[in-house]
Write a protein that holds these residues in place. Structure first.
Motif, PDB file in Angstrom:
ATOM      1  N   THR A   2      43.483  36.748  32.326  1.00 38.47           N
ATOM      2  CA  THR A   2      43.446  38.177  32.061  1.00 38.47           C
ATOM      3  C   THR A   2      43.918  38.914  33.315  1.00 38.47           C
ATOM      4  O   THR A   2      43.439  38.631  34.405  1.00 38.47           O
ATOM      5  CB  THR A   2      42.019  38.632  31.688  1.00 38.47           C
ATOM      6  N   ALA A   4      45.071  42.912  34.752  1.00 36.61           N
ATOM      7  CA  ALA A   4      45.161  44.352  34.528  1.00 36.61           C
ATOM      8  C   ALA A   4      45.745  45.015  35.771  1.00 36.61           C
ATOM      9  O   ALA A   4      45.553  44.540  36.884  1.00 36.61           O
ATOM     10  CB  ALA A   4      43.790  44.936  34.228  1.00 36.61           C
ATOM     11  N   ASP A   7      43.780  50.471  35.277  1.00 35.22           N
ATOM     12  CA  ASP A   7      42.895  50.275  34.128  1.00 35.22           C
ATOM     13  C   ASP A   7      43.651  49.786  32.901  1.00 35.22           C
ATOM     14  O   ASP A   7      43.076  49.680  31.820  1.00 35.22           O
ATOM     15  CB  ASP A   7      42.161  51.578  33.791  1.00 35.22           C
ATOM     16  N   LYS A   8      44.937  49.457  33.054  1.00 37.35           N
ATOM     17  CA  LYS A   8      45.740  49.035  31.913  1.00 37.35           C
ATOM     18  C   LYS A   8      45.756  47.507  31.822  1.00 37.35           C
ATOM     19  O   LYS A   8      46.181  46.815  32.740  1.00 37.35           O
ATOM     20  CB  LYS A   8      47.167  49.563  32.048  1.00 37.35           C
ATOM     21  N   LEU A   9      45.288  46.995  30.698  1.00 38.07           N
ATOM     22  CA  LEU A   9      45.256  45.560  30.448  1.00 38.07           C
ATOM     23  C   LEU A   9      46.661  45.078  30.119  1.00 38.07           C
ATOM     24  O   LEU A   9      47.283  45.556  29.166  1.00 38.07           O
ATOM     25  CB  LEU A   9      44.301  45.266  29.292  1.00 38.07           C
ATOM     26  N   ILE A  10      47.179  44.139  30.908  1.00 36.29           N
ATOM     27  CA  ILE A  10      48.544  43.634  30.714  1.00 36.29           C
ATOM     28  C   ILE A  10      48.521  42.297  29.973  1.00 36.29           C
ATOM     29  O   ILE A  10      49.232  42.112  29.000  1.00 36.29           O
ATOM     30  CB  ILE A  10      49.270  43.473  32.070  1.00 36.29           C
ATOM     31  N   ASP A  12      45.785  39.659  28.180  1.00 37.56           N
ATOM     32  CA  ASP A  12      44.403  39.599  27.711  1.00 37.56           C
ATOM     33  C   ASP A  12      44.087  38.203  27.188  1.00 37.56           C
ATOM     34  O   ASP A  12      44.495  37.841  26.080  1.00 37.56           O
ATOM     35  CB  ASP A  12      44.170  40.647  26.632  1.00 37.56           C
ATOM     36  N   LYS A  13      43.407  37.414  28.018  1.00 31.88           N
ATOM     37  CA  LYS A  13      42.973  36.067  27.640  1.00 31.88           C
ATOM     38  C   LYS A  13      44.140  35.191  27.190  1.00 31.88           C
ATOM     39  O   LYS A  13      44.060  34.470  26.206  1.00 31.88           O
ATOM     40  CB  LYS A  13      41.896  36.136  26.565  1.00 31.88           C
ATOM     41  N   THR A  40      51.673  36.353  38.573  1.00 33.55           N
ATOM     42  CA  THR A  40      50.292  35.866  38.614  1.00 33.55           C
ATOM     43  C   THR A  40      50.269  34.360  38.837  1.00 33.55           C
ATOM     44  O   THR A  40      49.479  33.855  39.636  1.00 33.55           O
ATOM     45  CB  THR A  40      49.557  36.243  37.315  1.00 33.55           C
ATOM     46  N   LYS A  47      44.430  38.061  39.341  1.00 35.89           N
ATOM     47  CA  LYS A  47      43.993  38.048  37.952  1.00 35.89           C
ATOM     48  C   LYS A  47      42.529  38.453  37.901  1.00 35.89           C
ATOM     49  O   LYS A  47      41.798  38.268  38.868  1.00 35.89           O
ATOM     50  CB  LYS A  47      44.217  36.680  37.331  1.00 35.89           C
ATOM     51  N   GLN A  48      42.119  39.013  36.782  1.00 37.34           N
ATOM     52  CA  GLN A  48      40.731  39.433  36.638  1.00 37.34           C
ATOM     53  C   GLN A  48      39.844  38.260  36.227  1.00 37.34           C
ATOM     54  O   GLN A  48      38.693  38.187  36.607  1.00 37.34           O
ATOM     55  CB  GLN A  48      40.602  40.553  35.598  1.00 37.34           C
ATOM     56  N   SER A  49      40.385  37.341  35.425  1.00 32.38           N
ATOM     57  CA  SER A  49      39.619  36.177  35.012  1.00 32.38           C
ATOM     58  C   SER A  49      40.563  35.066  34.579  1.00 32.38           C
ATOM     59  O   SER A  49      41.760  35.277  34.405  1.00 32.38           O
ATOM     60  CB  SER A  49      38.675  36.538  33.858  1.00 32.38           C
TER      61      SER A  49
END
Length: 70
Positions: A2, A4, A7-10, A12-13, A40, A47-49
């Motif tokens: 994930t 972003a 605040d924009k998710l680029i 997602d999982k 990334t 990365k966020q996760s």
């Protein structure tokens, strides 16, 4: 994975498995996240996760030397 930006998710999982010897191309509309994914994977963007493993090596835990070897 994930990712972003602000605040924009680029991404997602996103889950992606590529086997040794396979050739893969990324195709999509402008702004779909192709460059973000590659940046990334290379460690140029945080990365966020999630995890990224290349040839069985976790990129986040790899030393600089291991990254160069990959």
């Amino acid at each position: 994975v994930t990712v972003a930006i602000d605040d924009k998710l680029i991404l997602d999982k996103l889950s992606l498995d590529i086997k040794r010897g396979e050739i893969l191309g990324f195709v999509g509309a402008s702004g779909a996240g192709k460059s973000v994914l590659l940046r990334t994977i290379l460690g140029l963007m945080p990365k966020q996760s999630g995890t990224i493993s290349l040839f069985g090596v976790d990129v986040d835990k790899a030393s600089d030397l291991d990254r160069l070897r990959i």
